[in-house]
Design an enzyme around this catalytic site. Structure first.
Site, PDB file in Angstrom:
ATOM      1  N   ILE A  19      -2.553  -7.511 -40.577  1.00  0.00           N
ATOM      2  CA  ILE A  19      -2.370  -7.863 -39.167  1.00  0.00           C
ATOM      3  C   ILE A  19      -2.031  -6.665 -38.291  1.00  0.00           C
ATOM      4  CG2 ILE A  19      -1.738 -10.273 -39.538  1.00  0.00           C
ATOM      5  CD1 ILE A  19       1.213  -9.466 -39.295  1.00  0.00           C
ATOM      6  N   GLY A  20      -1.926  -5.464 -38.852  1.00  0.00           N
ATOM      7  CA  GLY A  20      -1.631  -4.310 -38.018  1.00  0.00           C
ATOM      8  C   GLY A  20      -1.198  -3.118 -38.837  1.00  0.00           C
ATOM      9  N   VAL A  27       0.573  -3.212 -42.005  1.00  0.00           N
ATOM     10  CA  VAL A  27       1.385  -4.428 -41.930  1.00  0.00           C
ATOM     11  C   VAL A  27       0.534  -5.630 -42.333  1.00  0.00           C
ATOM     12  CG1 VAL A  27       2.806  -5.905 -40.454  1.00  0.00           C
ATOM     13  CG2 VAL A  27       2.801  -3.425 -40.109  1.00  0.00           C
ATOM     14  N   LYS A  42       5.589  -4.491 -44.351  1.00  0.00           N
ATOM     15  CA  LYS A  42       5.194  -3.147 -43.950  1.00  0.00           C
ATOM     16  C   LYS A  42       5.041  -2.312 -45.220  1.00  0.00           C
ATOM     17  CE  LYS A  42       6.907   0.750 -41.145  1.00  0.00           C
ATOM     18  NZ  LYS A  42       7.988   1.174 -40.215  1.00  0.00           N
ATOM     19  N   ASP A 144      12.917   5.711 -30.112  1.00  0.00           N
ATOM     20  CA  ASP A 144      11.459   5.521 -30.036  1.00  0.00           C
ATOM     21  C   ASP A 144      11.129   4.225 -29.301  1.00  0.00           C
ATOM     22  OD1 ASP A 144       8.831   6.345 -30.449  1.00  0.00           O
ATOM     23  OD2 ASP A 144       8.675   5.386 -32.408  1.00  0.00           O
TER      24      ASP A 144
END
Length: 472
Positions: A19-20, A27, A42, A144
């Site tokens: 999904i990413g 991920v 992750k 960040d």
């Protein structure tokens, strides 16, 4: 014959859907069928070349994130390590199990150069404020803060993520603090003091990042390329000239007052967290605090409906109340935990060849031509937009259908790198035939990614074939 390594089961969770990802990780959506739970995994792959320094950086991220528990911080669940080996049935890597932010990226829902209304910005900024207040209370500086690190859960609650650059600057027991010296972060979001060689105070750096995020919520873009004299926009901000220019001149006076306090160039003049709570723009009651999740989703995506983006992502080819099981397949019984009124209202379930699937990316579209021809047009159009493209081997879905893949990358208008995937698969549903395309961002600003998606759809070779609400 060598056997392709597979993913291990982590505390009952199986990795089922990519999904990413980010610069150094991928991920996956993970499901625990026995417990009817979903999570995100992750994965940072390990190789014999992975250095001890790289491992320690990841271990530090895990250690910091695992100690944080707050409603507006993405929940850390557990972590596991599979060491590299010459012969191993599992993919080597560090597996970090996290809460699944099923609502996807907050900024994936925001129209470029438009932003969200004042009330939606207030609703999410006050959640960001609460989360950062807690993180600082634990002695941690995030360092960040940027749009891609703000996610939404199944009911639309904001979640701060990615503690890869975070650092401990304060002892909770004594309150004793230390300055930081490492230069890190992305140029459009970093505070000006990080452009010097001097040590810097931790908390003002995060407050600056919060200011850039608030501006981006209100304006639909970041305020400058970098906070230095090299940026004409930043020079005009420093001189005060920019406040007569759009979009600054359409921001309300109260919100502008807060922005100037958050984005004070000298860190000693920047607002502290306690001061932010007291500012009139923040201290007023939220008009959305008791709204239904459907209302919240509608208000969040209002500009995307008005500019036609939602119509492109979900052109009424499926029923939004169709429900899916843990593997993403349509079912008639109970739905998975990430299928809620909020995620349905955001249209995070797309109709594919094999039924309704959870798709946390609104940068997608349907086309009336086959995958091979569409992918040819897509690559031609992206290359004309100065995007680098590289064909990748197709992958198969759970039913043996081939999904065409294109790796893409480049730099946006703010000179920020983006990377991601374009995936195209066959599509047939209720008389509609053709292709389903998803653009999945791994690295970069979600708003810039949406601009690229829209430019692709409007390109001469792709646009005539795109399904719209009243087009079949």
């Amino acid at each position: 014959m060598s056997v392709k390594p597979k993913f291990p089961r982590i505390q009952g969770f199986d990795l089922v859907q990519h999904i990413g990802g980010g610069g150094f990780s991928t991920v996956y959506r993970a499901v625990n069928i026995d417990d009817q739970r979903v999570a995100a995994c992750k994965l940072i792959q390990l190789t014999p070349q992975t250095t001890e320094k790289e491992r320690k950086t990841i271990e530090k991220e895990i250690r910091i994130h695992a100690a944080l528990t707050h409603e507006n911080v993405l929940k850390f669940l557990t972590a596991a390590v599979v060491e590299p080996a010459k012969k191993h049935e599992y993919v080597a890597g560090i597996y970090i199990m996290l809460e699944l932010a099923a609502g996807g990226d907050l900024f994936d829902k925001i129209a470029p150069d438009v932003g969200v209304g004042d009330e939606v910005a207030h609703f999410y900024f006050t959640q960001l404020l609460a989360g950062m207040d807690y993180i600082h209370s634990q002695g941690v500086c995030h360092r960040d803060l940027k749009p891609e690190n703000l996610l939404l859960d199944v009911v639309g609650t904001l979640k701060i993520s990615d503690f890869g650059l975070s650092s401990v600057y304060k002892l909770k027991e004594t309150g004793r603090t230390r300055t930081l010296s490492e230069k890190c972060g992305s140029l459009p979001y970093v505070a000006p003091e990080l452009n010097t060689d001097d040590p810097y105070e931790a908390e003002p750096v995060d407050v600056w990042g919060m200011g850039v995020i608030l501006y981006t919520l209100l304006a639909g873009n970041t305020p400058w390329d970098e906070p230095t004299r090299r940026s004409s926009e930043f020079r005009k901000y420093a001189s005060g000239e920019i406040f007569d220019d759009p979009p600054w001149n359409r921001i309300s006076s109260e919100a502008l007052s807060l922005l100037c306090g958050l984005l004070a160039i000298k860190p000693q003049r920047r607002m502290a967290i306690a001061d932010i709570y007291q500012h009139p723009w923040c201290s007023r009651p939220s008009q959305l605090a008791h709204a239904t999740t459907t209302t919240l989703a509608d208000r969040l995506t209002e500009a995307l409906r008005q500019n036609g983006d939602l119509e492109l992502a979900s052109p009424n080819l499926q029923q939004q109340n169709e429900r899916v099981d843990e593997d993403g397949d349509q079912i008639m019984g109970s739905a998975p935990l990430h299928n809620t009124q909020f995620t349905q209202s955001l249209m995070l379930f797309s109709q594919t060849q094999n039924g309704t699937r959870y798709t946390p990316h609104l940068t997608r579209f349907y086309a009336s031509i086959g995958p091979t021809l569409l992918m040819t047009f897509i690559q031609e159009s992206l290359e004309a937009l100065d995007v680098k493209c590289k064909n990748a081997p197709p992958r198969e879905d759970g039913d043996g259908n081939s999904i065409l893949r294109l790796r893409i990358g480049g730099y946006d208008m703010r000179k920020v790198m983006f990377k991601g995937w374009v995936e195209v698969e066959p599509f047939s549903h209720r008389g509609h035939k053709g292709s389903f395309c998803v653009m999945q961002r791994d690295v970069g600003n979600p708003i810039s990614w949406r601009q690229l998606w829209k430019a692709l759809i409007l390109s001469d070779s792709v646009e005539p074939h795109v399904y719209r609400k009243n087009k079949s």
